[in-house]
Design an enzyme around this catalytic site. Structure first.
Site, PDB file in Angstrom:
ATOM      1  N   LYS A  39      54.512  72.631  53.421  1.00  0.00           N
ATOM      2  CA  LYS A  39      53.824  72.133  54.619  1.00  0.00           C
ATOM      3  C   LYS A  39      54.131  73.036  55.823  1.00  0.00           C
ATOM      4  O   LYS A  39      55.108  73.812  55.781  1.00  0.00           O
ATOM      5  CB  LYS A  39      54.263  70.696  54.894  1.00  0.00           C
ATOM      6  CG  LYS A  39      55.758  70.542  55.093  1.00  0.00           C
ATOM      7  CD  LYS A  39      56.199  69.088  54.964  1.00  0.00           C
ATOM      8  CE  LYS A  39      57.691  68.975  55.203  1.00  0.00           C
ATOM      9  NZ  LYS A  39      58.204  67.635  54.898  1.00  0.00           N
ATOM     10  N   TYR A 249      64.377  85.491  85.539  1.00  0.00           N
ATOM     11  CA  TYR A 249      64.096  84.344  86.405  1.00  0.00           C
ATOM     12  C   TYR A 249      65.370  83.665  86.869  1.00  0.00           C
ATOM     13  O   TYR A 249      66.299  83.453  86.086  1.00  0.00           O
ATOM     14  CB  TYR A 249      63.252  83.304  85.650  1.00  0.00           C
ATOM     15  CG  TYR A 249      61.804  83.728  85.469  1.00  0.00           C
ATOM     16  CD1 TYR A 249      60.994  84.007  86.568  1.00  0.00           C
ATOM     17  CD2 TYR A 249      61.254  83.839  84.197  1.00  0.00           C
ATOM     18  CE1 TYR A 249      59.673  84.391  86.411  1.00  0.00           C
ATOM     19  CE2 TYR A 249      59.924  84.211  84.015  1.00  0.00           C
ATOM     20  CZ  TYR A 249      59.142  84.488  85.134  1.00  0.00           C
ATOM     21  OH  TYR A 249      57.841  84.856  84.968  1.00  0.00           O
TER      22      TYR A 249
HETATM   23  C1  LIG Z   1      59.358  67.816  54.198  1.00  0.00           C
HETATM   24  C2  LIG Z   1      59.603  66.953  53.032  1.00  0.00           C
HETATM   25  C3  LIG Z   1      60.412  67.383  51.983  1.00  0.00           C
HETATM   26  C4  LIG Z   1      61.235  68.653  52.068  1.00  0.00           C
HETATM   27  O1  LIG Z   1      62.394  68.371  52.798  1.00  0.00           O
HETATM   28  P1  LIG Z   1      63.520  69.469  53.149  1.00  0.00           P
HETATM   29  O2  LIG Z   1      64.533  68.702  53.902  1.00  0.00           O
HETATM   30  O3  LIG Z   1      62.844  70.502  53.969  1.00  0.00           O
HETATM   31  O4  LIG Z   1      64.016  69.997  51.860  1.00  0.00           O
HETATM   32  C5  LIG Z   1      60.510  66.591  50.861  1.00  0.00           C
HETATM   33  N1  LIG Z   1      59.853  65.412  50.791  1.00  0.00           N
HETATM   34  C6  LIG Z   1      59.091  64.941  51.789  1.00  0.00           C
HETATM   35  C7  LIG Z   1      58.422  63.627  51.658  1.00  0.00           C
HETATM   36  C8  LIG Z   1      58.961  65.680  52.958  1.00  0.00           C
HETATM   37  O5  LIG Z   1      58.232  65.201  53.976  1.00  0.00           O
END
Ligand SMILES: *Cc1c(COP(=O)(O)O)cnc(C)c1O
Length: 346
Positions: A39, A249
């Site tokens: 994702k 800045y």
């Molecule tokens: C993002 C996600 C993962 C992966 O988790 P990590 O902590 O990045 O390993 C696994 N399962 C779900 C449902 C997620 O949303």
């Protein structure tokens, strides 16, 4: 449009390290198979680059959050192996799932009804065992509608796998109750940190994300996981400061002696956020180049004392050992990765 000149920001992706990390997590998953969370553009690293490497390493099950993330994934992966974590919010989502062949992850009794009404078919089902985010609440696991589903992966998600929290065992117990009542082909509970909790949490399929990309959410993973993302930026200008000259800045850094500085093409618009102000350093080989003054939108200034030969056009490295950088910056390892901006040449 003429060809673009070379970028002044680039994001190195160590493909061997990525493959190593998936294999290490797959091995640590024991008899369970490791999938991959890809994702958010593979946690910011570029899903088009990451997926082929993960597939070559052996990954076959992929997780995205949004429906909009599906097209870039099914260019490479078999649609039936892709799960969309946010699930179908409406008939258009359900129809998109059916037409592409990807699986929705059903997260509520409403999504279950919506999927069945749209014609059903293979899906995943998320049970909420205590994170209180997405998933069927435990009080609804006996809902007869769940029995009508063709569940491929029955899953739950741990809230505190990166800590030695009592909640881990509580969630595991609830998940074991849920799997007694809901028929499914495969079971899945562990994210990256969950894999390190041991075989009780692995079931059939694990869902690592962060650690594929070099993140170390638990100390057990420290020796197995290697850095994947290597952001680098160009020195736009070299300058000489005199005692009393201030930088950037609000003039929060003032030189106390003559010193060489570099103005680097990396700023908060690129995900190098203001929390780095006054902390940490960029690097050139083994030389540490401390950050001076505030981080600007497109620039940051560094002390060149440790690498006097550097000049305009030279590349320097951003600190992306995720565990250390998280400690220094206060950003999470997830934020460090997913914040990397669009201006990086990937
Ligand atoms: C993002 C996600 C993962 C992966 O988790 P990590 O902590 O990045 O390993 C696994 N399962 C779900 C449902 C997620 O949303």
């Amino acid at each position: 449009m003429p060809e673009l000149p070379p970028a002044t920001l680039r994001l190195g992706l160590d493909h061997a390290a990525l493959a190593n990390n998936w294999r290490a997590l797959d091995r640590l998953s024991g008899p369970a198979e490791a999938g991959a969370a890809v994702k958010a553009n593979a946690y910011g690293l570029g899903v088009g680059k990451v997926l082929p490497t993960l597939m070559k390493a052996g990954a076959r099950k992929f997780f995205v959050a949004h429906w909009s993330e599906v097209p870039d994934v099914i260019v490479h992966a078999n649609p039936g192996s892709v799960s969309v974590l946010h699930g179908p919010m409406n008939a258009a989502d359900a129809s998109f799932a059916r037409l592409t062949g990807v699986k929705p992850v059903l997260n509520s009794p409403q999504q279950v009804r919506r999927w069945l009404e749209s014609g059903g078919g293979p899906c995943d089902l998320m049970i909420d065992t205590g994170i209180n985010r997405l998933g069927i609440p435990m009080q609804d696991i006996a809902d007869p509608a769940l029995q009508k589903l063709d569940v491929d992966v029955l899953m739950s998600h741990l809230a505190s796998a990166d800590e030695d929290s009592d909640l881990n065992a509580v969630q595991l117990g609830r998940f074991k109750d849920a799997i007694q009542t809901i028929p499914a082909k495969h079971l899945s509970m562990a994210n990256s940190a969950g894999i390190a909790l041991g075989p009780d949490y692995a079931f059939d399929l694990t869902r690592p994300g962060l650690s594929l990309y070099g993140g170390v959410p638990r100390p057990e993973l420290a020796d197995l996981i290697v850095q994947v993302a290597k952001p680098e930026a160009v020195i736009l200008q070299r300058r000489q400061l005199k005692p009393g000259d201030s930088v950037g800045y609000n003039a929060v850094f003032t030189a106390t002696s003559e010193m060489a500085i570099g103005v680097v093409s990396l700023g908060y618009a690129d995900g190098f956020l203001r929390c780095w102000t006054g902390k940490g350093a960029l690097a050139y080989g083994g030389a540490s180049l401390p950050l001076l003054g505030k981080v600007s939108m497109d620039m940051v200034v560094i002390d060149l004392s440790a690498a006097q030969h550097l000049h305009e056009g030279d590349w320097v490295e951003a600190p992306y050992d995720l565990l250390k950088s998280s400690e220094t910056s206060g950003l999470s390892q997830y934020e460090l990765l997913t914040g990397l901006g669009q201006r990086f040449h990937r």
